[in-house]
Write an enzyme that holds these catalytic residues in place. Structure first.
Site, PDB file in Angstrom:
ATOM      1  N   ASP A  15       4.842   1.513  -0.382  1.00  0.00           N
ATOM      2  CA  ASP A  15       5.400   0.238  -0.880  1.00  0.00           C
ATOM      3  C   ASP A  15       6.921   0.177  -0.737  1.00  0.00           C
ATOM      4  OD1 ASP A  15       2.773  -0.539  -1.849  1.00  0.00           O
ATOM      5  OD2 ASP A  15       3.127   0.867  -3.492  1.00  0.00           O
ATOM      6  N   GLU A  16       7.468   0.906   0.244  1.00  0.00           N
ATOM      7  CA  GLU A  16       8.927   0.921   0.413  1.00  0.00           C
ATOM      8  C   GLU A  16       9.453  -0.289   1.180  1.00  0.00           C
ATOM      9  OE1 GLU A  16       7.420   5.221   0.575  1.00  0.00           O
ATOM     10  OE2 GLU A  16       6.964   3.339   1.608  1.00  0.00           O
ATOM     11  N   LYS A  18       8.020  -1.064   4.406  1.00  0.00           N
ATOM     12  CA  LYS A  18       7.904  -0.698   5.822  1.00  0.00           C
ATOM     13  C   LYS A  18       7.544  -1.899   6.682  1.00  0.00           C
ATOM     14  CE  LYS A  18       4.713   2.335   4.927  1.00  0.00           C
ATOM     15  NZ  LYS A  18       4.725   2.208   3.455  1.00  0.00           N
ATOM     16  N   ASN A  40      -6.389  -0.369   2.778  1.00  0.00           N
ATOM     17  CA  ASN A  40      -5.787  -0.160   1.456  1.00  0.00           C
ATOM     18  C   ASN A  40      -4.265  -0.185   1.543  1.00  0.00           C
ATOM     19  OD1 ASN A  40      -5.659   2.208   2.965  1.00  0.00           O
ATOM     20  ND2 ASN A  40      -5.813   3.557   1.207  1.00  0.00           N
ATOM     21  N   GLY A  42      -1.115  -2.357   2.379  1.00  0.00           N
ATOM     22  CA  GLY A  42      -0.657  -3.720   2.613  1.00  0.00           C
ATOM     23  C   GLY A  42       0.800  -3.776   3.031  1.00  0.00           C
ATOM     24  N   HIS A  43       1.082  -4.554   4.057  1.00  0.00           N
ATOM     25  CA  HIS A  43       2.459  -4.812   4.470  1.00  0.00           C
ATOM     26  C   HIS A  43       2.727  -6.296   4.294  1.00  0.00           C
ATOM     27  CE1 HIS A  43       2.876  -0.826   5.831  1.00  0.00           C
ATOM     28  NE2 HIS A  43       2.471  -0.961   7.070  1.00  0.00           N
ATOM     29  N   THR A  44       3.786  -6.627   3.598  1.00  0.00           N
ATOM     30  CA  THR A  44       4.173  -8.022   3.439  1.00  0.00           C
ATOM     31  C   THR A  44       5.401  -8.294   4.290  1.00  0.00           C
ATOM     32  OG1 THR A  44       3.317  -8.068   1.176  1.00  0.00           O
ATOM     33  CG2 THR A  44       4.849  -9.811   1.802  1.00  0.00           C
ATOM     34  N   ARG A 145     -18.079  15.318  10.488  1.00  0.00           N
ATOM     35  CA  ARG A 145     -18.618  15.009  11.816  1.00  0.00           C
ATOM     36  C   ARG A 145     -19.892  14.173  11.738  1.00  0.00           C
ATOM     37  NH1 ARG A 145     -18.523  21.202  13.191  1.00  0.00           N
ATOM     38  NH2 ARG A 145     -19.004  21.080  10.974  1.00  0.00           N
ATOM     39  N   GLN A 226       1.009   3.852   3.686  1.00  0.00           N
ATOM     40  CA  GLN A 226       1.300   4.546   2.435  1.00  0.00           C
ATOM     41  C   GLN A 226       2.666   5.231   2.524  1.00  0.00           C
ATOM     42  OE1 GLN A 226      -2.177   5.285   3.661  1.00  0.00           O
ATOM     43  NE2 GLN A 226      -2.880   3.567   2.472  1.00  0.00           N
ATOM     44  N   ARG A 305      -1.837  -4.814  -8.235  1.00  0.00           N
ATOM     45  CA  ARG A 305      -1.559  -3.940  -9.382  1.00  0.00           C
ATOM     46  C   ARG A 305      -0.056  -3.801  -9.611  1.00  0.00           C
ATOM     47  NH1 ARG A 305      -4.959   1.521  -8.297  1.00  0.00           N
ATOM     48  NH2 ARG A 305      -4.107   1.225  -6.221  1.00  0.00           N
ATOM     49  N   LYS A 333      15.587  -3.054  -0.743  1.00  0.00           N
ATOM     50  CA  LYS A 333      15.672  -3.591  -2.106  1.00  0.00           C
ATOM     51  C   LYS A 333      16.943  -3.170  -2.847  1.00  0.00           C
ATOM     52  CE  LYS A 333      10.872  -4.775  -2.813  1.00  0.00           C
ATOM     53  NZ  LYS A 333       9.802  -4.964  -3.790  1.00  0.00           N
ATOM     54  N   LEU A 334      18.023  -3.023  -2.104  1.00  0.00           N
ATOM     55  CA  LEU A 334      19.301  -2.728  -2.749  1.00  0.00           C
ATOM     56  C   LEU A 334      19.657  -3.820  -3.756  1.00  0.00           C
ATOM     57  CD1 LEU A 334      21.884  -0.910  -2.817  1.00  0.00           C
ATOM     58  CD2 LEU A 334      22.863  -2.497  -1.138  1.00  0.00           C
TER      59      LEU A 334
END
Length: 440
Positions: A15-16, A18, A40, A42-44, A145, A226, A305, A333-334
């Site tokens: 969630d950085e 990316k 699972n 998510g990129h916004t 396998r 992730q 969440r 997010k500075l």
């Protein structure tokens, strides 16, 4: 000569931001290849005020002419994939000419979701905080396998046999362990054989395609999912994801050899967040967390969440940069910190009365950490939308340079807002990118 490739990955617990960074940089690359995880992750991406939420599909497809490649290291839910394709088509994205899926990628089927949801909900079981989308069980089958790959999904006879065999086994296990109702293999086959035909045009030998792009002088960005601390090997085990989120996963997850990895770009927030269960040494337990969450809109792109919030953790970031071989640091997010008088930063740990700056391997060590903080001066003025480093408030510049000095990687880029244009590239990083992507 250095390969014209870059890995972009999360330096923390995901969630950085990316997605935005890959989108901003993708105009310089011939292809963007996703190498791990499933839907699972998510990129916004916000472009001109329009929001794109991507779960499986690489952000590169939002750039006309840039190929988006889903690598073999990804686990793909066919229904989720097709829903995302339709959503992007409706927004005018040319997915049909730009998007490709490795024929060696593993497939998520309904019994994977059934097993994960039942296990996560079972009384007495340790909760990991998964999204219950079948990611972990699909990787389990891969390593056992007994999984199904895209190339197998496209073979109707093989698909029918696989579903019948797997359902007999998984239904029995789920019923015995969790009392779960059985899934219908015939219904599953009908749904997924129809989905397979819609996926067929996207299937390709992705490793061959990517290596051909490099051989022809093109450039590739590898998109992580992730974050480093959720990596199956190097993260806060067992509170991790089921795939290789670190830079090493780019080679195994796409079929491009490690000698063709040119540089690693680690994305970190100006603070830290985490979703789900697990240790989080610098987590904030007072109202400051609510302030960061509100200003940073810290809610999962996929799950919704609320994210746990914490102060920047230098030992964690240094550890992450070390195992990834990160050369460049991108700070996002500075602007979320703009209103603070002072900003705590974790610079070390105390464990059982002993001082250390090492990241412990065991969960007990992580859970008993007492973070040691220094406090840096806040800047108390808006940085939103500033696109030149020297235009930032002096205290903000000092905060960023502190992060650079202590983490072992150079700052290449700073994000000061959610939109594509609210981004600054520092001159050395811009020069490195120009050299890397000169033959797009």
């Amino acid at each position: 000569m250095r390969a014209k490739t870059a890995v972009v990955l999360g330096a923390q617990w995901g969630d950085e931001g990316k997605g935005k960074i890959v989108d901003v940089l993708s105009e310089r690359f011939s292809a963007v290849a996703r190498y791990a995880g499933g839907h699972n992750a998510g990129h916004t991406v916000i472009i001109g005020g329009k929001k794109f939420v991507l779960q499986l599909i690489p952000c590169g497809v939002l750039r006309p002419g840039c190929k988006g490649v889903i690598g073999n290291g990804v686990v793909l839910d066919p229904i989720a994939f097709l829903n995302e394709v339709e959503h992007l088509r409706a927004l005018g994205v040319d997915v049909d000419r730009q998007l490709f899926v490795s024929n060696r990628a593993q497939v998520i089927l309904p019994y994977h979701r059934m097993i994960e949801l039942a296990a996560e909900s079972a009384p007495g079981r340790q909760k990991i905080g998964t999204t219950s989308r079948g990611i972990g069980p699909a990787y389990q089958d891969k390593m056992a396998r007994s999984g199904l790959r895209i190339v197998d999904l496209l073979n109707p006879a093989l698909l029918r046999t696989h579903i019948e065999t797997a359902c007999a086994e998984k239904n029995a296990i789920a019923h015995a362990l969790f009392g779960t109702d059985p899934l219908d293999p015939a219904q599953m086959y009908d749904e997924y054989s129809a989905a397979a035909e819609k996926i067929r045009p996207f299937a390709a030998d992705a490793g061959r395609m990517l290596n051909q792009i490099l051989a022809q002088g093109g450039s590739i960005m590898f998109e992580g999912a992730q974050g480093t601390m959720l990596d199956i090997d190097h993260g806060t085990y067992p509170f991790v994801t089921s795939s290789s989120a670190t830079a090493g996963g780019a080679a195994t997850g796409t079929g491009v050899g490690p000698t063709n990895i040119g540089t690693v770009i680690a994305v970190t927030k100006a603070y830290v967040t985490r979703v789900g269960e697990g240790p989080f040494p610098s987590e904030i337990h007072d109202s400051s967390a609510d302030q960061l969450r509100a200003r940073g809109q810290e809610y999962g792109a996929v799950t919704g969440r609320p994210r746990r919030c914490g102060w920047l953790d230098i030992p964690q970031l240094r550890y992450s940069n070390q195992i990834n071989g990160a050369e460049w640091l991108v700070i996002t997010k500075l602007d979320v910190l703009d209103e603070l008088d002072e900003i705590p930063v974790c610079i070390g740990y105390e464990i059982d009365g002993k001082l250390t700056d090492e990241m412990p391997a065991d969960v007990r060590g992580l859970e008993t950490i007492k973070p040691r903080y220094t406090r840096l001066k806040g800047w108390r003025q808006s940085t939103e939308g500033i696109t030149a480093f020297d235009k930032l408030p002096q205290a903000a510049q000092e905060y960023l340079r502190f992060q650079e000095r202590e983490s072992g990687a150079r700052i290449g880029m700073v994000s000061t807002g959610p939109d594509r244009d609210q981004t600054m590239l520092l001159p050395d990083f811009e020069q490195a990118l120009a050299e890397m992507s000169s033959a797009k």
